[in-house]
Design a protein around this motif. Structure first.
Motif, short mmCIF file in Angstrom:
data_model
loop_
_atom_site.label_atom_id
_atom_site.label_comp_id
_atom_site.label_asym_id
_atom_site.label_seq_id
_atom_site.Cartn_x
_atom_site.Cartn_y
_atom_site.Cartn_z
N LEU A 162 7.70 -4.29 -4.67
CA LEU A 162 7.42 -3.94 -6.05
C LEU A 162 6.93 -5.14 -6.85
CD1 LEU A 162 10.39 -1.53 -6.86
CD2 LEU A 162 8.01 -0.93 -6.38
N ARG A 163 7.40 -6.32 -6.49
CA ARG A 163 6.93 -7.53 -7.18
C ARG A 163 5.43 -7.75 -6.94
NH1 ARG A 163 11.53 -11.91 -5.52
NH2 ARG A 163 13.05 -11.46 -7.17
N ASN A 164 4.95 -7.34 -5.79
CA ASN A 164 3.54 -7.57 -5.44
C ASN A 164 2.68 -6.33 -5.61
OD1 ASN A 164 3.50 -10.43 -4.19
ND2 ASN A 164 5.26 -9.48 -3.22
N LEU A 165 3.19 -5.35 -6.33
CA LEU A 165 2.48 -4.09 -6.51
C LEU A 165 1.27 -4.30 -7.43
CD1 LEU A 165 3.04 -1.22 -5.47
CD2 LEU A 165 4.12 -0.74 -7.66
N PRO A 166 0.05 -4.05 -6.94
CA PRO A 166 -1.13 -4.23 -7.79
C PRO A 166 -1.21 -3.20 -8.91
CG PRO A 166 -1.73 -4.23 -5.45
CD PRO A 166 -0.32 -3.73 -5.56
N SER A 167 -0.77 -1.98 -8.63
CA SER A 167 -0.85 -0.90 -9.62
C SER A 167 0.46 -0.11 -9.63
CB SER A 167 -2.01 0.04 -9.28
OG SER A 167 -1.96 1.21 -10.10
N TRP A 168 0.90 0.24 -10.85
CA TRP A 168 2.12 1.01 -11.02
C TRP A 168 1.84 2.49 -11.29
CZ3 TRP A 168 7.43 -0.10 -10.98
CH2 TRP A 168 7.74 -1.42 -10.62
N ASP A 169 0.62 2.92 -11.08
CA ASP A 169 0.26 4.31 -11.38
C ASP A 169 1.15 5.31 -10.65
OD1 ASP A 169 -1.69 3.33 -13.00
OD2 ASP A 169 -3.36 3.76 -11.65
N ALA A 186 4.62 5.40 -12.35
CA ALA A 186 4.65 5.42 -13.82
C ALA A 186 5.65 6.45 -14.35
CB ALA A 186 3.26 5.72 -14.37
N ASN A 187 5.74 7.60 -13.71
CA ASN A 187 6.65 8.65 -14.18
C ASN A 187 8.12 8.37 -13.84
OD1 ASN A 187 4.52 10.14 -15.24
ND2 ASN A 187 4.21 11.28 -13.34
N HIS A 188 8.34 7.35 -13.02
CA HIS A 188 9.71 7.02 -12.63
C HIS A 188 10.31 5.88 -13.45
CE1 HIS A 188 9.72 9.57 -9.02
NE2 HIS A 188 8.49 9.16 -8.81
N ASP A 195 6.32 -10.79 -15.38
CA ASP A 195 6.50 -10.16 -14.08
C ASP A 195 6.49 -8.66 -14.27
OD1 ASP A 195 6.94 -10.16 -11.41
OD2 ASP A 195 8.54 -11.64 -11.51
N SER A 196 6.67 -7.92 -13.20
CA SER A 196 6.80 -6.48 -13.32
C SER A 196 7.40 -5.92 -12.06
CB SER A 196 5.45 -5.84 -13.58
OG SER A 196 4.49 -6.34 -12.73
N TYR A 197 7.97 -4.71 -12.23
CA TYR A 197 8.34 -3.90 -11.08
C TYR A 197 9.70 -3.22 -11.15
CZ TYR A 197 5.14 -7.43 -9.73
OH TYR A 197 4.14 -8.31 -9.74
N ARG A 198 9.78 -1.99 -10.47
CA ARG A 198 11.03 -1.28 -10.29
C ARG A 198 10.90 0.24 -10.30
NH1 ARG A 198 15.67 0.21 -8.55
NH2 ARG A 198 15.63 2.20 -9.47
N GLU A 199 11.79 0.99 -9.74
CA GLU A 199 11.71 2.45 -9.66
C GLU A 199 13.05 3.08 -9.99
OE1 GLU A 199 11.08 5.91 -7.60
OE2 GLU A 199 13.01 5.55 -8.43
N VAL A 200 13.03 4.26 -10.61
CA VAL A 200 14.27 4.87 -11.07
C VAL A 200 15.03 5.52 -9.93
CG1 VAL A 200 15.20 6.72 -12.45
CG2 VAL A 200 13.42 5.31 -13.38
N VAL A 201 16.13 4.92 -9.53
CA VAL A 201 16.98 5.50 -8.51
C VAL A 201 18.28 5.92 -9.17
CG1 VAL A 201 18.23 5.08 -6.38
CG2 VAL A 201 16.00 4.04 -6.73
N SER A 202 18.61 7.18 -9.15
CA SER A 202 19.84 7.68 -9.75
C SER A 202 21.00 7.38 -8.82
CB SER A 202 19.73 9.20 -9.97
OG SER A 202 21.01 9.73 -10.23
N ASP A 231 0.84 -1.20 0.00
CA ASP A 231 0.00 0.00 0.00
C ASP A 231 0.87 1.26 0.00
OD1 ASP A 231 -2.34 -1.47 0.05
OD2 ASP A 231 -2.41 -1.54 2.23
N ALA A 232 1.95 1.22 0.79
CA ALA A 232 2.82 2.39 0.87
C ALA A 232 3.48 2.69 -0.46
CB ALA A 232 3.88 2.17 1.95
N PHE A 233 3.86 1.66 -1.22
CA PHE A 233 4.50 1.87 -2.51
C PHE A 233 3.54 2.48 -3.53
CE2 PHE A 233 7.77 -1.42 -1.34
CZ PHE A 233 8.85 -0.57 -1.47
N GLN A 234 2.24 2.40 -3.26
CA GLN A 234 1.26 2.93 -4.20
C GLN A 234 0.88 4.39 -3.92
OE1 GLN A 234 -1.86 -0.04 -5.66
NE2 GLN A 234 -1.22 -0.98 -3.74
N LEU A 235 1.52 5.01 -2.94
CA LEU A 235 1.24 6.42 -2.65
C LEU A 235 1.66 7.28 -3.85
CD1 LEU A 235 2.41 6.78 1.06
CD2 LEU A 235 0.07 6.59 0.21
N LYS A 236 0.70 7.98 -4.43
CA LYS A 236 1.01 8.82 -5.59
C LYS A 236 1.62 10.15 -5.17
CE LYS A 236 -2.55 6.92 -8.64
NZ LYS A 236 -3.72 7.23 -9.49
#
Length: 287
Positions: A163-170, A173-175, A264-271, A126-131
């Motif tokens: 991130l593997r269990n993320l229901p939505s990537w909304d 999405a921008n990352h 599968d899906s998942y991941r976030e842009v970390v510089s 749930d926390a990972f889905q905070l927009k």
């Protein structure tokens, strides 16, 4: 030390990476957009010890773990209404509640794992889905042992699993990395992470001068799936985005082994450069 910021500027995977890299201990608070930052309502409280997640709750009443135990009726000889008071009195202040109950023969290893899954791992999705929202990290806040099972997970591994269990990537999405960018290895030992089949396949294309778009075509996977996998490889510090100087017509000698594998899906842009720049700020001063 207190660090605050916006989740629009720094995603939760980035924050987790910083906390683990800096071996931080304290309390990370997440406030979704539109909530009162001075209120405990609708917040996420995550306790961190040397970069490891050790507990999580939605309130600061320190009764979250006890409530989970009460719901399972594992302590039938104690009245539910007096359970918190009794456990708070019996449990040594220096020992996690879960470890104490296991030592007393009241809880099993399997029950502790279930508690940690319910208390920490599931709410993280749930926390990972905070927009949008804000985060605050307070360094060296005393850890509430009555909210701790005694189990922990590294912040980066928690990111990978969440991130593997993320229901939505909304929210992320921008990352996601650019389809025309490639992946460069950061030299991290990938054996430290339990990569699944698709993650492993995308990982083999780091430093191959192929764009994510071409990797997706070669592996016969949806582009979004490859972007999400690349995102989580970046989030856990295995890779970073790489600019391609020329159009990548390159066809590697490696044969595709994607047939029969689950998508599968998942991941976030970390510089990585961003992390290195802020690392000195996050490392605590010797006390």
């Amino acid at each position: 030390m207190c660090i605050t910021g916006s989740l629009a500027d720094f995603s939760l995977p980035q924050v987790f990476c910083l906390l683990e890299t800096g071996h931080q201990s304290g309390l990370l608070t997440l406030h979704p957009e539109g909530t009162d930052h001075t209120s405990s309502n609708q917040a996420y409280y995550i306790w961190v010890y040397r970069g490891q997640l050790v507990g999580m709750a939605n309130l600061l009443d320190h009764q979250g773990l006890v409530s989970l135990i009460a719901q399972q009726r594992w302590l039938k000889d104690i009245c539910p209404s007096s359970l918190f008071a009794k456990l708070n009195r019996l449990c040594p202040k220096h020992q996690p509640l879960g470890s104490y109950l296991k030592k007393q023969g009241i809880l099993t290893n399997q029950q502790l794992k279930w508690l940690f899954q319910s208390q920490v791992l599931q709410p993280l999705c749930d926390a990972f889905q905070l927009k949008a929202g804000h985060f605050r990290f307070d360094h060296n806040v005393p850890l509430p042992t009555i909210e701790m099972t005694g189990l922990s997970i590294s912040a980066t591994l928690a990111t990978l699993m969440g991130l593997r269990n993320l229901p939505s990537w909304d929210a992320l999405a921008n990352h996601l990395p650019d389809p025309d960018m490639g992946l460069a290895s950061l030299g991290t030992d990938q054996s430290e992470f339990p990569l699944n089949d698709l993650e492993w396949q995308v990982w083999t294309y780091t430093d191959c001068m192929m764009s994510l778009k071409s990797i997706a075509q070669y592996l016969q996977l949806p582009l979004k799936t490859v972007q999400q996998i690349a995102f989580r490889l970046i989030a856990i510090g295995l890779a970073e985005e790489m600019s391609l100087a020329v159009e990548d017509d390159y066809t590697p000698a490696i044969e595709s082994q994607s047939s029969g594998l689950h998508q599968d899906s998942y991941r976030e842009v970390v510089s990585y450069s961003f992390l290195q720049h802020l690392l000195g700020f996050l490392v605590p001063k010797a006390s």
